[in-house]
Design an enzyme around this catalytic site. Structure first.
Site, PDB file in Angstrom:
ATOM      1  N   LYS A  96       0.849  -0.814  -0.088  1.00 38.84           N
ATOM      2  CA  LYS A  96      -0.543   0.262   0.262  1.00 38.84           C
ATOM      3  C   LYS A  96       0.961   1.188  -0.116  1.00 38.84           C
ATOM      4  O   LYS A  96       2.065   1.803   0.507  1.00 38.84           O
ATOM      5  CB  LYS A  96      -0.811  -0.041   1.363  1.00 38.84           C
ATOM      6  CG  LYS A  96      -1.611  -0.972   1.367  1.00 38.84           C
ATOM      7  CD  LYS A  96      -2.663  -1.382   2.399  1.00 38.84           C
ATOM      8  CE  LYS A  96      -3.995  -1.831   2.084  1.00 38.84           C
ATOM      9  NZ  LYS A  96      -3.356  -3.453   2.177  1.00 38.84           N
ATOM     10  N   ASP A 130      -1.883  -1.882  -4.495  1.00 38.53           N
ATOM     11  CA  ASP A 130      -2.846  -2.063  -3.501  1.00 38.53           C
ATOM     12  C   ASP A 130      -3.876  -0.991  -3.315  1.00 38.53           C
ATOM     13  O   ASP A 130      -3.383   0.071  -3.332  1.00 38.53           O
ATOM     14  CB  ASP A 130      -2.899  -2.648  -1.859  1.00 38.53           C
ATOM     15  CG  ASP A 130      -3.146  -4.157  -1.704  1.00 38.53           C
ATOM     16  OD1 ASP A 130      -3.305  -5.249  -3.135  1.00 38.53           O
ATOM     17  OD2 ASP A 130      -2.420  -5.224  -1.124  1.00 38.53           O
ATOM     18  N   GLN A 159     -11.339  -1.473  -7.930  1.00 39.68           N
ATOM     19  CA  GLN A 159     -12.728  -1.988  -6.473  1.00 39.68           C
ATOM     20  C   GLN A 159     -14.235  -1.423  -7.487  1.00 39.68           C
ATOM     21  O   GLN A 159     -14.129  -0.064  -7.860  1.00 39.68           O
ATOM     22  CB  GLN A 159     -12.073  -1.237  -5.498  1.00 39.68           C
ATOM     23  CG  GLN A 159     -11.174  -1.128  -4.751  1.00 39.68           C
ATOM     24  CD  GLN A 159     -10.703  -0.111  -3.861  1.00 39.68           C
ATOM     25  OE1 GLN A 159     -10.935   0.746  -3.962  1.00 39.68           O
ATOM     26  NE2 GLN A 159     -10.777  -0.708  -2.318  1.00 39.68           N
ATOM     27  N   ARG A 180      -5.447  -6.246 -10.936  1.00 39.28           N
ATOM     28  CA  ARG A 180      -6.558  -6.938  -9.866  1.00 39.28           C
ATOM     29  C   ARG A 180      -7.634  -6.013  -9.413  1.00 39.28           C
ATOM     30  O   ARG A 180      -7.718  -5.381  -9.451  1.00 39.28           O
ATOM     31  CB  ARG A 180      -5.812  -7.474  -8.535  1.00 39.28           C
ATOM     32  CG  ARG A 180      -6.456  -7.713  -7.778  1.00 39.28           C
ATOM     33  CD  ARG A 180      -5.907  -7.620  -5.564  1.00 39.28           C
ATOM     34  NE  ARG A 180      -4.448  -8.029  -5.979  1.00 39.28           N
ATOM     35  CZ  ARG A 180      -4.181  -8.166  -5.315  1.00 39.28           C
ATOM     36  NH1 ARG A 180      -3.954  -6.989  -4.303  1.00 39.28           N
ATOM     37  NH2 ARG A 180      -2.070  -8.234  -4.824  1.00 39.28           N
ATOM     38  N   LYS A 183     -13.774  -6.628  -5.305  1.00 40.32           N
ATOM     39  CA  LYS A 183     -15.621  -6.008  -4.921  1.00 40.32           C
ATOM     40  C   LYS A 183     -14.851  -4.394  -4.237  1.00 40.32           C
ATOM     41  O   LYS A 183     -15.517  -3.105  -4.539  1.00 40.32           O
ATOM     42  CB  LYS A 183     -16.489  -6.975  -4.641  1.00 40.32           C
ATOM     43  CG  LYS A 183     -17.231  -7.684  -5.384  1.00 40.32           C
ATOM     44  CD  LYS A 183     -17.827  -8.674  -4.393  1.00 40.32           C
ATOM     45  CE  LYS A 183     -18.565  -9.337  -5.256  1.00 40.32           C
ATOM     46  NZ  LYS A 183     -19.449 -10.474  -4.693  1.00 40.32           N
ATOM     47  N   GLY A 184     -14.352  -3.992  -3.032  1.00 45.47           N
ATOM     48  CA  GLY A 184     -13.762  -3.688  -2.466  1.00 45.47           C
ATOM     49  C   GLY A 184     -13.992  -3.473  -0.806  1.00 45.47           C
ATOM     50  O   GLY A 184     -15.194  -4.248  -0.804  1.00 45.47           O
ATOM     51  N   THR A 222     -11.933 -12.820  -5.970  1.00 50.71           N
ATOM     52  CA  THR A 222     -13.302 -13.296  -5.700  1.00 50.71           C
ATOM     53  C   THR A 222     -13.108 -14.725  -5.094  1.00 50.71           C
ATOM     54  O   THR A 222     -12.770 -15.154  -5.191  1.00 50.71           O
ATOM     55  CB  THR A 222     -13.930 -12.882  -6.812  1.00 50.71           C
ATOM     56  OG1 THR A 222     -15.575 -13.246  -5.750  1.00 50.71           O
ATOM     57  CG2 THR A 222     -13.927 -14.272  -7.772  1.00 50.71           C
ATOM     58  N   ARG A 285     -11.725  -7.917   5.454  1.00 55.33           N
ATOM     59  CA  ARG A 285     -12.308  -9.574   5.199  1.00 55.33           C
ATOM     60  C   ARG A 285     -13.497 -10.106   5.491  1.00 55.33           C
ATOM     61  O   ARG A 285     -14.324  -9.965   4.660  1.00 55.33           O
ATOM     62  CB  ARG A 285     -11.236  -9.957   4.991  1.00 55.33           C
ATOM     63  CG  ARG A 285     -10.038  -9.952   4.224  1.00 55.33           C
ATOM     64  CD  ARG A 285     -10.278  -9.242   3.513  1.00 55.33           C
ATOM     65  NE  ARG A 285     -10.138  -8.080   2.925  1.00 55.33           N
ATOM     66  CZ  ARG A 285      -9.545  -7.793   2.695  1.00 55.33           C
ATOM     67  NH1 ARG A 285      -8.436  -6.979   4.133  1.00 55.33           N
ATOM     68  NH2 ARG A 285     -10.020  -6.267   3.023  1.00 55.33           N
TER      69      ARG A 285
END
Length: 303
Positions: A96, A130, A159, A180, A183-184, A222, A285
């Site tokens: 990140k 990321d 995202q 990549r 969904k977010g 996913t 998550r």
């Protein structure tokens, strides 16, 4: 009913995060994270590789607020890349921009990323930038664009829950980007993100289709069977070879599905985080799919 907002609230609890750092790594290591540091994660990477699974590693921890710590993170990332190459591990690196000083100084971020990507190019190791929350999205994409023009081994994340993402895919198209698609997992305002899951799902399908039909390598990150099946069918209908995309899943979740995808001939990469700051990551998550809570805690506690 346990909601997404509940887990996002828990992810920001300083008290619970401190408790998790004090005792939780013993529980989390080998269950949802690789270990407390990269070296302790190497046996897990080797085990995954032996099963035909690729890996991407991520040193947990973000929102660095000092240049000294950002430079320490940079050197740690450089050493990780060198070790991956030296140990001949099948692994990418994810990081990140806040861990490299995004909230401190953009010049510092560029300085740190340049060092990392010079090492990555030397060893041919992919580095994935990321995506974080929406307020940092544009800066993150600007960084990716600048470095993608100079380096091959750099990718980023988009995202599906953000309204802007379809346009972002169009804007990145000329760079032949490795993306990549997720969904977010952050809590966002309805001003910038779809509030309904059904709308997120439809947008996810839309951006998967667009990225793959644009001919760019795509990671579909996913655990959703519907999205996996959608991608398989899309590839079949349009003659998209299996080496043009990969599936990605989190370490410790849906392990049998990961192996099944490998057996079917698909590329499968496991997102393997490591480090003491695992608590916020784990809560986000669960926020993505609250239905995973029983499965996740079972995975953390079983021998």
């Amino acid at each position: 009913m346990i909601t997404r907002d509940f887990f996002l609230f828990l992810s920001k609890s300083g008290f619970l995060n401190k408790m998790a750092r004090n005792w939780g790594s013993r529980v989390a290591a080998g269950k949802i994270i690789g270990g407390n540091d990269f070296n302790s994660s190497i046996p897990t990477i080797r085990q995954l590789n032996s099963q035909g699974l690729s890996v991407t590693v991520d040193h947990l921890g973000e929102f660095v607020n000092s240049a000294e710590v950002a430079r320490e993170r940079t050197e740690e990332c450089i050493q990780t890349i060198a070790t991956i190459a030296d140990q001949e591990l099948n692994s990418h690196v994810s990081l990140k921009m806040t861990s490299l000083g995004l909230d401190i100084d953009m010049d510092l971020v560029y300085e740190n990323m340049t060092k990392i990507l010079q090492t990555a190019e030397k060893h041919k190791i992919m580095v994935t930038i990321d995506m974080e929350d929406e307020v940092r999205c544009q800066k993150t994409l600007d960084i990716f664009k600048d470095f993608r023009k100079k380096y091959e081994h750099v990718s980023t994340v988009l995202q599906a829950y953000l309204y802007r993402t379809e346009k972002d895919i169009d804007d990145l198209d000329s760079l032949n980007p490795f993306l990549r698609l997720v969904k977010g997992a952050y809590k966002e305002s309805e001003k910038v993100a779809f509030p309904e899951k059904s709308d997120v799902d439809e947008n996810y399908k839309k951006i998967i289709r667009k990225q793959l039909l644009n001919g760019h390598y795509t990671a579909i990150a996913t655990h959703d069977d519907k999205m996996i099946d959608f991608t398989k069918q899309l590839a079949k209908e349009h003659g998209i070879a299996n080496d043009k995309f990969e599936f990605q899943m989190l370490y410790g979740m849906r392990s049998q599905t990961q192996l099944s995808l490998v057996k079917e001939g698909y590329n499968m990469r496991v997102y393997l985080p490591y480090g003491e700051d695992w608590y916020g990551y784990f809560m986000r998550r669960l926020a993505e799919r609250p239905s995973n809570i029983a499965f996740a805690f079972k995975g953390m506690t079983k021998k």
